[in-house]
Design a protein around this motif. Structure first.
Motif, PDB file in Angstrom:
ATOM      1  N   MET A   1       0.833  -1.183   0.000  1.00  0.00           N
ATOM      2  CA  MET A   1       0.000   0.000   0.000  1.00  0.00           C
ATOM      3  C   MET A   1       0.870   1.235   0.000  1.00  0.00           C
ATOM      4  O   MET A   1       1.718   1.379   0.854  1.00  0.00           O
ATOM      5  N   ASP A  46      -5.479  -1.421  -9.703  1.00  0.00           N
ATOM      6  CA  ASP A  46      -5.508  -1.834  -8.296  1.00  0.00           C
ATOM      7  C   ASP A  46      -4.846  -0.780  -7.427  1.00  0.00           C
ATOM      8  O   ASP A  46      -5.335  -0.443  -6.346  1.00  0.00           O
ATOM      9  N   LYS A  47      -3.714  -0.262  -7.921  1.00  0.00           N
ATOM     10  CA  LYS A  47      -3.032   0.784  -7.157  1.00  0.00           C
ATOM     11  C   LYS A  47      -3.899   2.026  -7.078  1.00  0.00           C
ATOM     12  O   LYS A  47      -4.004   2.656  -6.023  1.00  0.00           O
ATOM     13  N   GLU A  50      -6.695   1.396  -4.738  1.00  0.00           N
ATOM     14  CA  GLU A  50      -6.170   1.377  -3.373  1.00  0.00           C
ATOM     15  C   GLU A  50      -5.894   2.790  -2.890  1.00  0.00           C
ATOM     16  O   GLU A  50      -6.231   3.147  -1.756  1.00  0.00           O
ATOM     17  N   GLN A  51      -5.294   3.600  -3.740  1.00  0.00           N
ATOM     18  CA  GLN A  51      -4.991   4.978  -3.364  1.00  0.00           C
ATOM     19  C   GLN A  51      -6.282   5.788  -3.158  1.00  0.00           C
ATOM     20  O   GLN A  51      -6.397   6.570  -2.223  1.00  0.00           O
ATOM     21  N   ALA A  53      -9.185   4.543  -2.295  1.00  0.00           N
ATOM     22  CA  ALA A  53      -9.822   4.054  -1.070  1.00  0.00           C
ATOM     23  C   ALA A  53      -9.138   4.639   0.146  1.00  0.00           C
ATOM     24  O   ALA A  53      -9.795   5.070   1.114  1.00  0.00           O
ATOM     25  N   GLU A  54      -7.794   4.658   0.119  1.00  0.00           N
ATOM     26  CA  GLU A  54      -7.067   5.227   1.249  1.00  0.00           C
ATOM     27  C   GLU A  54      -7.364   6.710   1.395  1.00  0.00           C
ATOM     28  O   GLU A  54      -7.527   7.222   2.511  1.00  0.00           O
TER      29      GLU A  54
END
Length: 176
Positions: A1, A46-47, A50-51, A53-54
């Motif tokens: 992450m 996906d990255k 993920e970013q 979502a974060e």
């Protein structure tokens, strides 16, 4: 992450995710074979997910945690208020039952006073009936006495008349 860049004032990431700068070919949209770059696209997506979502979590999580804590405090306060309300309700019921008891005592006093009045009236009526019975007995005795005296008076008058009536003389015949 990986950690995203600092969020802007409106909560959107300041720049595009790494590898998606403008001017370059967009992965997955090339005119070549559809299978080409699929793995690269998935890792980049996906990255990016993920970013995003974060970033979304970092933006809303503190507010959600404060809201959660505020809701917990409200729930605790509600529990305290409910307990207090139940105590007040029980006190109110006690007061209401005391009012009912007071009303019953007041009603009992009222009926006791009625009973006392009825007893007085009964005693008064008993005395009056006793006096009336005595008076009736005296009157009856007086009438009987008067009747007896009249009867005796009639007998005396009858005897007197009998004695006053002339009696024929008895003749004595001497015949032999």
């Amino acid at each position: 992450m990986s950690v995203p860049g600092p969020p802007s004032l409106d909560g959107v990431l300041a720049g595009p995710p790494h590898g998606l700068e403008s001017g370059g070919p967009t992965p997955g949209l090339s005119d070549t074979s559809p299978d080409e770059g699929l793995i690269e696209d998935l890792t980049i997506e996906d990255k990016a997910v993920e970013q995003l979502a974060e970033g979304l979590l970092s933006h809303y999580l503190p507010d959600l945690q404060r809201s959660k804590q505020a809701l917990q405090e409200l729930t605790q306060n509600q529990v305290v208020l409910l307990d207090t309300l139940e105590q007040e309700i029980s006190k109110f019921k006690e007061c209401h039952s005391m009012l009912d008891i007071n009303a019953l005592f007041t009603e009992a006093k009222h009926y006791h006073a009625k009973l006392v009045n009825i007893r007085k009236e009964m005693l008064m009526l008993h005395e009056k009936t006793s006096k009336l019975k005595k008076r009736a007995l005296k009157l009856q005795q007086k009438r009987q006495k008067e009747e007896l005296e009249r009867e005796q008076q009639r007998e005396k008058e009858f005897e007197r008349e009998k004695q006053l009536t002339a009696k024929p003389a008895k003749r004595i015949n001497k015949q032999r």
